[in-house]
Design a protein around this motif. Structure first.
Motif, mmCIF file in Angstrom:
data_model
loop_
_atom_site.group_PDB
_atom_site.id
_atom_site.type_symbol
_atom_site.label_atom_id
_atom_site.label_comp_id
_atom_site.label_asym_id
_atom_site.label_seq_id
_atom_site.Cartn_x
_atom_site.Cartn_y
_atom_site.Cartn_z
ATOM 1 N N ASP A 12 6.763 -18.906 -27.754
ATOM 2 C CA ASP A 12 7.086 -18.805 -26.257
ATOM 3 C C ASP A 12 7.434 -20.137 -25.856
ATOM 4 O O ASP A 12 8.409 -20.379 -25.066
ATOM 5 N N ALA A 13 6.576 -21.221 -26.156
ATOM 6 C CA ALA A 13 6.840 -22.552 -25.591
ATOM 7 C C ALA A 13 8.273 -22.955 -26.406
ATOM 8 O O ALA A 13 8.994 -23.807 -25.425
ATOM 9 N N LEU A 14 8.445 -22.478 -27.475
ATOM 10 C CA LEU A 14 9.695 -23.191 -28.189
ATOM 11 C C LEU A 14 10.819 -22.660 -27.327
ATOM 12 O O LEU A 14 11.917 -22.998 -27.101
ATOM 13 N N SER A 15 10.709 -21.205 -27.151
ATOM 14 C CA SER A 15 11.979 -20.587 -26.533
ATOM 15 C C SER A 15 12.160 -21.217 -25.198
ATOM 16 O O SER A 15 13.188 -21.219 -24.534
ATOM 17 N N GLY A 69 12.975 -34.926 -28.582
ATOM 18 C CA GLY A 69 13.420 -33.595 -27.976
ATOM 19 C C GLY A 69 14.169 -32.769 -29.246
ATOM 20 O O GLY A 69 14.000 -31.583 -29.441
ATOM 21 N N ALA A 70 15.445 -33.360 -29.398
ATOM 22 C CA ALA A 70 16.410 -32.716 -30.031
ATOM 23 C C ALA A 70 15.726 -32.387 -31.507
ATOM 24 O O ALA A 70 16.145 -31.289 -32.233
ATOM 25 N N GLU A 71 15.019 -33.200 -32.068
ATOM 26 C CA GLU A 71 14.248 -32.871 -33.577
ATOM 27 C C GLU A 71 13.155 -31.869 -33.349
ATOM 28 O O GLU A 71 13.445 -30.863 -34.548
ATOM 29 N N LEU A 72 12.567 -31.733 -32.038
ATOM 30 C CA LEU A 72 11.676 -30.538 -32.091
ATOM 31 C C LEU A 72 12.434 -29.338 -31.826
ATOM 32 O O LEU A 72 12.037 -28.343 -32.562
ATOM 33 N N LEU A 73 13.391 -29.157 -31.216
ATOM 34 C CA LEU A 73 14.326 -28.226 -31.142
ATOM 35 C C LEU A 73 14.882 -27.656 -32.496
ATOM 36 O O LEU A 73 14.925 -26.499 -32.868
#
Length: 318
Positions: A12-15, A69-73
Motif C-alpha cells: 500500500d505504501a509503495l502504491s 525516491g526514483a530508486e525506491l520506486l
C-alpha cells in the motif's frame, strides 16, 4: 519504538508513492486516493523517516522525486510485480486459471481477430485479466524471453540460440507487396522497379519495439531516407498519403490496391515472404495455466491461424 523500513514498505505504501509521483503533488495524490492532503504527507514522511532519506523534493509546489525516491520506486515496482506474481501462482494452484495473462501481438497480426478471440476468452475466463502488448520485429520475441509476456503472436525471427525454454508453432505464411500511393513518383515507373530507383525515395518503416539494443530493420536500403512509425497501421496510413514507400503485408494492402488507393509494384529484388510463429514460455512444474491452454487450443485451428494473418481489410476506415 520508531517504525522500521520493513514496517513502512508495504505494498500500500509503495502504491501511495507511485500515486504521488504520477500526480506530481501531494494534493493531487490525495484527490486520486480520496484522502486529505495531510494524510498523504504524513504517510510519506513516515516512510522517509524510516529510510532516513528524502524521497520528494518539496522546494517547489510540485512533488519531484529525488534520486533516492526514483530508486525506491524502481525497486518498488519490481517488488509489487513479484507480489502480483506470487498471488498469480497461488491462484493458479487453487483454480488453474491465471490471474493475468499477457500476450505480445506483432504488428503483422490482425487486431480484429485478436479482439474476437479476447471476447471469446472472457466468456470462459471472466476473472482473468488479459493484457495485450503491441510489439514489432525482434521486440515480439523479446517480450516473451524477458518474461513480459506469456504468449507471443507473430514472432518472425525465431533464431537458434534465442529460443531456449520456448515452444513455438508456425502460424502460416504471409506475402509482402511493395506498394505506393497512386500520386507517388514510383507509381508511374516501369516494372520491375530497381533498388537504385527505390533508394531515391523515402521509405516508411515500423520501429522495432525491443527495449534494449538497436533493433532490426527489414526491407530498407543502405543510406535510404526513412520515416519511422510505431505500428503497421501507421505505416499503411503513411504510404496511402504518399509520405514514403515500402513493403506491406499483402492482406493488409489488398483492399487498397483493389480500390486504387495503393499501387502494387513489382521490384527487382526477390519477393519478400515471412513465416511467423506463435510462441510461449516454459511454465515450470505446474505447466501452462488454463488461460494459456485455452489460447493454444484456439491456435490449433487452421482457420484461426489464417485469420490472424489475413483479416486486415478494416485496418483503416475511410
Amino acid at each position: 519504538m520508531p517504525a522500521t523500513a520493513r514496517d513502512v514498505l508495504t505494498p500500500d505504501a509503495l502504491s501511495l508513492l507511485q500515486t504521488v509521483a504520477r500526480a506530481g503533488s501531494f494534493a493531487g495524490a490525495a484527490r486520486e486516493l480520496g484522502l486529505v492532503p495531510s494524510a498523504v504527507t504524513y504517510r510519506v514522511r513516515q516512510i522517509e523517516d524510516a529510510l532516513d532519506a528524502l524521497l520528494f523534493d518539496r522546494a517547489s509546489r510540485q512533488a519531484r522525486l529525488t534520486d533516492a525516491g526514483a530508486e525506491l520506486l524502481r525497486e518498488g515496482e519490481r517488488l509489487l510485480g513479484e507480489v502480483d506474481a506470487v498471488a498469480s501462482r497461488v491462484r493458479r494452484v487453487a483454480t488453474g486459471w491465471e490471474s493475468q495473462l499477457t500476450i505480445a501481438v506483432d504488428a503483422i497480426i490482425s487486431c480484429g481477430t485478436v479482439m474476437e478471440l479476447a471476447d471469446a476468452f472472457f466468456e470462459v475466463a471472466p476473472h482473468t485479466r488479459l493484457r495485450l502488448r503491441d510489439e514489432a520485429l525482434s521486440g515480439t520475441l523479446a517480450a516473451l524471453t524477458s518474461g513480459g509476456a506469456d504468449l507471443a503472436l507473430g514472432v518472425a525471427l525465431l533464431e537458434q540460440g534465442t529460443a531456449a525454454g520456448l515452444h513455438a508453432r508456425t502460424l502460416g505464411e504471409i506475402d509482402f507487396v511493395f506498394a505506393v500511393a497512386p500520386h507517388h513518383p514510383l507509381a508511374a515507373m516501369p516494372e520491375p522497379v530497381s533498388d537504385e530507383m527505390i533508394h531515391k525515395h523515402r521509405a516508411v518503416a515500423v520501429a522495432d519495439s525491443v527495449q534494449n539494443g538497436t533493433g532490426l530493420t527489414l526491407g530498407l536500403l543502405a543510406g535510404q531516407a526513412v520515416f519511422t512509425v510505431p505500428t503497421m497501421v501507421a505505416k499503411l496510413d503513411a504510404q496511402l498519403r504518399g509520405l514514403g514507400v515500402g513493403f506491406l503485408p499483402e492482406p493488409m494492402a489488398r483492399p487498397y490496391v483493389e480500390t486504387g488507393r495503393l499501387v502494387a509494384k513489382r521490384v527487382e529484388r526477390a519477393p519478400r515472404v515471412v513465416r511467423p510463429s506463435y510462441a510461449w514460455r516454459e511454465t515450470g512444474p505446474l505447466g501452462p495455466g488454463r488461460g494459456l491452454q485455452w489460447w493454444l487450443k484456439q491456435l490449433e485451428s487452421p482457420a484461426t491461424r489464417k485469420a490472424l494473418l489475413d483479416r486486415h481489410a478494416s485496418a483503416l476506415v475511410g
